[in-house]
Design a protein around this motif. Structure first.
Motif, PDB file in Angstrom:
ATOM      1  N   GLY A 361       0.858  -1.186   0.000  1.00 55.96           N
ATOM      2  CA  GLY A 361       0.000   0.000   0.000  1.00 55.96           C
ATOM      3  C   GLY A 361       0.888   1.228   0.000  1.00 55.96           C
ATOM      4  N   TYR A 362       0.494   2.266  -0.728  1.00 59.64           N
ATOM      5  CA  TYR A 362       1.437   3.337  -1.038  1.00 59.64           C
ATOM      6  C   TYR A 362       1.012   4.726  -0.591  1.00 59.64           C
ATOM      7  N   GLU A 363      -0.137   4.847   0.031  1.00 65.72           N
ATOM      8  CA  GLU A 363      -0.533   6.147   0.564  1.00 65.72           C
ATOM      9  C   GLU A 363      -0.227   6.199   2.058  1.00 65.72           C
ATOM     10  N   ALA A 364      -0.146   7.415   2.579  1.00 66.18           N
ATOM     11  CA  ALA A 364       0.262   7.599   3.974  1.00 66.18           C
ATOM     12  C   ALA A 364      -0.655   6.869   4.952  1.00 66.18           C
ATOM     13  N   GLY A 365      -1.931   6.749   4.638  1.00 66.30           N
ATOM     14  CA  GLY A 365      -2.873   6.154   5.576  1.00 66.30           C
ATOM     15  C   GLY A 365      -3.186   4.696   5.316  1.00 66.30           C
ATOM     16  N   PRO A 386       5.827  -0.959   1.519  1.00 61.96           N
ATOM     17  CA  PRO A 386       5.514   0.434   1.193  1.00 61.96           C
ATOM     18  C   PRO A 386       6.223   0.825  -0.098  1.00 61.96           C
ATOM     19  N   GLY A 387       6.146   2.109  -0.471  1.00 64.23           N
ATOM     20  CA  GLY A 387       6.746   2.524  -1.738  1.00 64.23           C
ATOM     21  C   GLY A 387       7.539   3.808  -1.630  1.00 64.23           C
ATOM     22  N   THR A 388       8.295   4.076  -2.672  1.00 67.23           N
ATOM     23  CA  THR A 388       9.089   5.305  -2.734  1.00 67.23           C
ATOM     24  C   THR A 388       8.256   6.518  -3.115  1.00 67.23           C
ATOM     25  N   SER A 389       7.024   6.312  -3.611  1.00 68.47           N
ATOM     26  CA  SER A 389       6.146   7.406  -4.079  1.00 68.47           C
ATOM     27  C   SER A 389       6.786   8.214  -5.205  1.00 68.47           C
ATOM     28  N   LEU A 394       7.085  12.448 -11.472  1.00 68.76           N
ATOM     29  CA  LEU A 394       8.315  13.039 -12.014  1.00 68.76           C
ATOM     30  C   LEU A 394       9.364  13.281 -10.935  1.00 68.76           C
ATOM     31  N   ALA A 395       8.974  13.946  -9.836  1.00 69.22           N
ATOM     32  CA  ALA A 395       9.941  14.360  -8.813  1.00 69.22           C
ATOM     33  C   ALA A 395       9.822  13.580  -7.515  1.00 69.22           C
ATOM     34  N   GLY A 396       8.786  12.772  -7.372  1.00 67.60           N
ATOM     35  CA  GLY A 396       8.554  12.091  -6.111  1.00 67.60           C
ATOM     36  C   GLY A 396       7.612  12.876  -5.206  1.00 67.60           C
ATOM     37  N   ARG A 397       7.116  12.180  -4.185  1.00 66.65           N
ATOM     38  CA  ARG A 397       6.239  12.796  -3.174  1.00 66.65           C
ATOM     39  C   ARG A 397       6.843  12.437  -1.809  1.00 66.65           C
ATOM     40  N   ALA A 398       7.825  13.215  -1.387  1.00 65.36           N
ATOM     41  CA  ALA A 398       8.636  12.830  -0.238  1.00 65.36           C
ATOM     42  C   ALA A 398       7.820  12.728   1.048  1.00 65.36           C
ATOM     43  N   ARG A 399       6.924  13.683   1.297  1.00 67.65           N
ATOM     44  CA  ARG A 399       6.171  13.638   2.556  1.00 67.65           C
ATOM     45  C   ARG A 399       5.308  12.387   2.618  1.00 67.65           C
ATOM     46  N   ASN A 400       4.636  12.059   1.527  1.00 72.11           N
ATOM     47  CA  ASN A 400       3.824  10.845   1.505  1.00 72.11           C
ATOM     48  C   ASN A 400       4.696   9.609   1.671  1.00 72.11           C
ATOM     49  N   ALA A 401       5.842   9.584   0.978  1.00 73.15           N
ATOM     50  CA  ALA A 401       6.727   8.426   1.062  1.00 73.15           C
ATOM     51  C   ALA A 401       7.185   8.179   2.498  1.00 73.15           C
ATOM     52  N   LEU A 402       7.626   9.221   3.178  1.00 71.81           N
ATOM     53  CA  LEU A 402       8.133   9.044   4.543  1.00 71.81           C
ATOM     54  C   LEU A 402       7.033   8.529   5.472  1.00 71.81           C
ATOM     55  N   ALA A 403       5.830   9.083   5.345  1.00 71.94           N
ATOM     56  CA  ALA A 403       4.731   8.623   6.201  1.00 71.94           C
ATOM     57  C   ALA A 403       4.372   7.178   5.897  1.00 71.94           C
ATOM     58  N   GLY A 452      12.678   1.521  14.922  1.00 71.24           N
ATOM     59  CA  GLY A 452      12.521   2.632  15.854  1.00 71.24           C
ATOM     60  C   GLY A 452      12.847   3.973  15.237  1.00 71.24           C
ATOM     61  N   SER A 453      13.733   3.984  14.210  1.00 68.25           N
ATOM     62  CA  SER A 453      14.091   5.256  13.585  1.00 68.25           C
ATOM     63  C   SER A 453      12.946   5.833  12.774  1.00 68.25           C
ATOM     64  N   ALA A 454      11.912   5.028  12.494  1.00 70.42           N
ATOM     65  CA  ALA A 454      10.751   5.550  11.778  1.00 70.42           C
ATOM     66  C   ALA A 454      10.035   6.630  12.580  1.00 70.42           C
ATOM     67  N   ALA A 455      10.184   6.583  13.911  1.00 74.29           N
ATOM     68  CA  ALA A 455       9.526   7.587  14.748  1.00 74.29           C
ATOM     69  C   ALA A 455      10.067   8.980  14.500  1.00 74.29           C
ATOM     70  N   GLU A 456      11.307   9.082  14.010  1.00 73.89           N
ATOM     71  CA  GLU A 456      11.897  10.392  13.774  1.00 73.89           C
ATOM     72  C   GLU A 456      11.733  10.853  12.330  1.00 73.89           C
ATOM     73  N   SER A 457      10.900  10.150  11.542  1.00 73.71           N
ATOM     74  CA  SER A 457      10.806  10.457  10.119  1.00 73.71           C
ATOM     75  C   SER A 457      10.434  11.905   9.822  1.00 73.71           C
ATOM     76  N   PRO A 458       9.506  12.542  10.572  1.00 75.55           N
ATOM     77  CA  PRO A 458       9.196  13.943  10.232  1.00 75.55           C
ATOM     78  C   PRO A 458      10.382  14.886  10.428  1.00 75.55           C
ATOM     79  N   ALA A 459      11.283  14.550  11.368  1.00 75.77           N
ATOM     80  CA  ALA A 459      12.412  15.435  11.662  1.00 75.77           C
ATOM     81  C   ALA A 459      13.715  14.921  11.061  1.00 75.77           C
ATOM     82  N   LEU A 460      13.642  13.887  10.254  1.00 78.72           N
ATOM     83  CA  LEU A 460      14.840  13.276   9.696  1.00 78.72           C
ATOM     84  C   LEU A 460      15.547  14.249   8.752  1.00 78.72           C
ATOM     85  N   ASP A 461      16.856  14.405   8.926  1.00 77.47           N
ATOM     86  CA  ASP A 461      17.630  15.249   8.007  1.00 77.47           C
ATOM     87  C   ASP A 461      17.976  14.406   6.788  1.00 77.47           C
ATOM     88  N   LEU A 462      16.961  14.186   5.967  1.00 73.87           N
ATOM     89  CA  LEU A 462      17.115  13.290   4.836  1.00 73.87           C
ATOM     90  C   LEU A 462      18.040  13.874   3.777  1.00 73.87           C
TER      91      LEU A 462
END
Length: 633
Positions: A361-365, A386-389, A394-403, A452-462
């Motif tokens: 499944g490839y959407e955030a929810g 999950p997926g890379t989105s 063309l450019a990706g959907r980074a916020r959706n991918a991380l979630a 456990g590192s998934a918990a820091e995904s919103p603040a990850l310095d990707l």
């Protein structure tokens, strides 16, 4: 950000120690024995030391350590299950006395060396330089950690690109690679299907399998075997095997085509048996992914009577079991996509207990947790997928991918998933270039190793992680910030668009008016906000370049930015004319100007494609853009 924070995947335990290591000019690498299974770890370490200006000497454990006798620090590689923390685990110690990597097994030894290589690269220490002390105790959360790369939606990577991808995956501690195949393997006797696809040959697959094994990666065979067979069934004599020989409308083509094999035709199994007999022996893996997803037309054609009598879910399950039998006869364990089981939960208990269900499944929810609990309760091994989105964007959907990636890691860890498989698709011509997939691959690899590192995904310095772990090893300028800026360009127009971006859909569905739900977020204001994001991305790209000419990734990102700008201008022109108006309603002057802008972008797409991908599929991919140009004529 500290240097230790840039180690990726994030180690379970990492702490600085006292005195650091002065890197010897001629360090000696001591192996536990002359067993060839230890050579990949030693070779990886030796290559990194040579890159730092040292002249390493590799010796097996029976040889006396000349480096130690001379008082220089050495590098000791050991198998020590009692000192590691489980399969693929390791302990790494860097200090004044040298470096020791103790692996639970050969894979753990390789992962420990990979962490040291990152530590060395992060500090840019050369021979004679000092490397800070470090102690790491680490192990993975998921037993199987992989990437699935779509090679069947037109883009088949060159051999060089595939090998570079394997090196990246190994450095990120992934241990599985699948190349999603519909028609992109050169099956003997079936040349009409793959003739124009530049497919992988048997020899190429065997060589790639060896290359993967030397880096601790299992190359898993992949051949869709039920739905998604349109690349076969569109040709004679295969059309007679189709569920609907006359064709159906489906999301993966712009024309009506047969899509699925007919499950009640014995000849369907005869075809699959031939494919498996040709494909599977090229792989050392004892697993095989046979797909079985998205059987849109099941029960709508030749199997309609059987589905009325026994139920569509039973007919599906019967065919799945027959394919399971084909694989069992060939000594392979079946992997299959779990979407049909999710739609018909009553069959979950009747699935083969030795099969591996792939929950995707490839959407955030996406409801990973609920579906994984059902598979776990049935006693099945399963992966979260999950997926890379990146696709349809063309450019990706980074916020959706991380979630999406983080949710899969949490649910998989909580429910006991056997694996974590990041998927990277190429729907509608695989127009997105490889950098669009970097955020999902890097983040997903980190979450697969350390959930456990998934918990820091919103603040990850990707951005920093991309620069350090993708750009720098490949000799690219630091492009991470530009990649992520472009991967946020979808956000202003995101309302109503699923599994892709509205900007991409403005191009791929240019024949439609703008009243469809996928265009709900397209407005004059949202397009203006998108252009502002693209301005920032262009600035980041310009500042990232260090030489007189850009590398392939920078050129690809330039092209992505330009094509997204074109989509914005196209959308703005269409809004001015009216949402319910066709593209042809634009004034002739506006259409001519837009076409002039698009023509060089089509030419650039062809040039960039051939830098990393084989020529087969290029014209089919390019047709997605030339169709827009034709509508502007």
């Amino acid at each position: 950000m500290t240097k230790a924070a840039l180690l990726w995947p994030r180690p379970k335990e990492a702490r600085p120690t006292g005195e650091g290591l002065r890197l010897p000019a001629a360090p000696r690498i001591e192996l536990p024995s002359a067993n060839p299974l230890f050579r990949p770890s030693a070779e990886r370490l030796a290559a990194a030391l040579r890159g730092a200006g040292a002249r390493p000497i590799v010796a097996d454990g029976a040889a006396e350590s000349a480096a130690g006798a001379a008082g220089e620090a050495g590098f000791r590689l050991a198998l020590a299950p009692e000192r590691a923390s489980g399969p693929e685990g390791y302990r790494l110690a860097v200090g004044a006395a040298g470096v020791e990597v103790a692996g639970f097994d050969e894979a753990g030894l390789f992962h420990g060396v990979s962490t040291f290589v990152q530590w060395l690269r992060l500090h840019e220490a050369g021979a004679g330089g000092v490397l800070p002390g470090l102690e790491v105790l680490d192990r993975p959360d998921f037993r199987h950690r992989g990437l699935l790369l779509d090679v069947s939606r037109d883009r088949v990577p060159t051999t060089r690109s595939l090998y570079a991808l394997v090196d990246l995956l190994a450095s990120l501690k992934l241990n599985q690679l699948q190349l999603y195949t519909e028609h992109a393997f050169a099956y003997r006797g079936h040349e009409a299907v793959w003739r124009d696809a530049s497919p992988l040959t048997a020899t190429e697959v065997r060589d790639l399998d060896l290359y993967c094994r030397a880096r601790g990666i299992e190359l898993v065979p992949n051949q869709n075997s039920f739905g998604h067979m349109h690349r076969w069934l569109a040709h004679e004599p295969y059309r007679r095997l189709a569920e609907c020989p006359e064709g159906i409308e489906h999301p993966f083509s712009d024309r009506s085509e047969p899509f699925s094999l007919c499950p009640v035709d014995p000849a369907s199994l005869e075809l699959l048996a031939d494919l498996y007999d040709q494909l599977l022996p090229q792989f050392s893996s004892r697993q095989a992914n046979v797909g079985l997803d998205e059987t849109f037309d099941l029960g709508r054609g030749r199997s309609a009577e059987a589905c009325r009598e026994r139920g569509v879910e039973t007919v599906y399950l019967e065919f799945l079991w027959k394919i399971h039998g084909l694989l069992a006869e060939r000594g392979r364990r079946m992997q299959f996509w779990a979407d049909i089981a999710a739609a018909h939960p009553q069959i979950v208990e009747r699935l083969p207990k030795d099969a591996v269900a792939l929950e995707w499944g490839y959407e955030a929810g996406h409801p990973f947790a609920e579906r994984c609990r059902r598979l776990a309760a049935a006693g099945l091994d399963f992966y979260v997928c999950p997926g890379t989105s990146s696709w349809n964007s063309l450019a990706g959907r980074a916020r959706n991918a991380l979630a999406n990636l983080a949710a899969a890691a949490r649910a998989g860890a909580e429910t006991g998933a056997a694996g974590y498989l990041v998927t990277d698709w190429g729907d509608h011509g695989h127009l997105q270039p490889p950098p669009a997939s970097w955020p999902g691959i890097v983040a997903g690899a980190g979450f697969a190793w350390n959930a456990g590192s998934a918990a820091e995904s919103p603040a990850l310095d990707l951005a920093a992680l991309l620069d350090r772990h993708v750009c720098e090893p490949a000799g690219e300028p630091p492009l991470g910030a530009a990649v992520l800026e472009l991967a946020s360009a979808y956000l202003p127009t995101a309302e109503g668009a699923r599994n892709g971006s509205a900007l991409f859909y403005l191009l791929l569905f240019a024949a439609e008016d703008l009243t469809a739900p996928r265009f709900a977020g397209v407005s004059a204001q949202s397009l203006e906000e998108t252009l502002e994001i693209l301005d920032r991305a262009d600035g980041l790209l310009a500042s990232a370049r260090t030489g007189p000419s850009a590398g392939p990734s920078a050129r690809e990102l330039d092209w992505v930015s330009s094509l997204l700008r074109f989509a914005c201008r196209l959308g703005r022109a269409r809004l001015e004319r009216g949402r319910d108006q066709p593209l042809a309603a634009l004034p002739r002057r506006a259409r001519k100007a837009l076409r002039r802008e698009l023509d060089p972008l089509i030419d650039e797409h062809r040039r960039l494609w051939l830098a990393r991908s084989r020529p087969g599929g290029l014209e089919d991919s390019t047709r997605r853009l030339t169709r827009v140009r034709d509508l502007l004529t």
